[in-house]
Design a protein around this motif. Sequence first.
Motif, short mmCIF file in Angstrom:
data_model
loop_
_atom_site.label_atom_id
_atom_site.label_comp_id
_atom_site.label_asym_id
_atom_site.label_seq_id
_atom_site.Cartn_x
_atom_site.Cartn_y
_atom_site.Cartn_z
N UNK A 1 5.76 -0.91 88.54
CA UNK A 1 4.98 -0.60 87.19
C UNK A 1 5.80 -1.09 85.74
N UNK A 2 4.91 -1.67 84.89
CA UNK A 2 5.34 -2.08 83.50
C UNK A 2 5.62 -0.86 82.69
N UNK A 3 6.35 -1.28 81.77
CA UNK A 3 6.88 -0.17 80.88
C UNK A 3 5.51 0.00 79.97
#
Length: 319
Positions: A316-318
């Motif tokens: 997951x991206x920030x």
Amino acid sequence: MKIETRLTRLLGIDLPICQAGMSWASSNAALPLAVSRAGGLGVLAAGPMYIEALEQAIDDIRAGTDRPFAVNLPLYNKRADQMMDLLEARRVPILVCSQGGTQKYLDRFKAIGTTCLHVVASEEHAVKAMRAGVDGLVVVGGEAGGHPPPTQVSTLVLLRAVARAIGGEIPIIASGGFADGRGLLAALSLGADGASFGTRFIATPEAGVADSYKQAVLSAGVADTDCVGRDVGMIRAIRNDFTRSMTALEGGGADIEVRRDIFARSTLKMAALDGDMALGKVEAGQSAGLVTAIKPASDVVREIAREYAEALMTLPAIA
């Protein structure tokens, strides 16, 4: 594909994928040669080799590739001094030493430009080796086959502890429990600069062990290995008649000399070369349960790299 880390820059390899030095399995040119050609670090296991065979294997690897390779030398070996003389004369590019102190080899090999990696299983030994001047560390956790740390601290915890203890001064190769690209991604996220794959490379055509040994790895689940031989040379091996005997003796409080005798009667050679899956030491890590097929070593390297890239994309991206 290239995955650049401090380790790949140090060793001159394309991928932070290291094939572990495994007695008999990589005591030949074929396995390390295939791994190095594929962009990883192939490691020739000198332990059970005679001097002439070791020299020939080094020549064969050099004839087959100009890529870096390593030789693993257990320092307790009765032929260690002869082997060091040969390795110094042949100016091997990378030396991986285990089961002994750095004072036995470090100065002489650093003097000829050999990159020196040292195998450790605790923060104390990691710091000591770093201060002695090694170029990198192989940190072995409790999941590993062969000779895991007697403490049985998992790689997940030990790797973080060592990384914190050495403060990022030198590269780390994580060892114990790695069989695929997700494992490599986990190792790098925990502070390592690469991962060592042992059991996975047993299940390759190039591994110099009996077919029955390879099939035992394929058949094993993640809970099908035992650590036996406490106080007499502990190993992790696939459960069989030998490990059951040792477990019973240890659990029953048998005298250490009785345990030592039973332990010594079984050898890795019995399993690796003779194919004795009942009474031999079928050394393998818990990652055997993640190995599902025999594939060429070069395909294994490429598969690990591909899985790493795919796993990386799923994180997951920030927000």
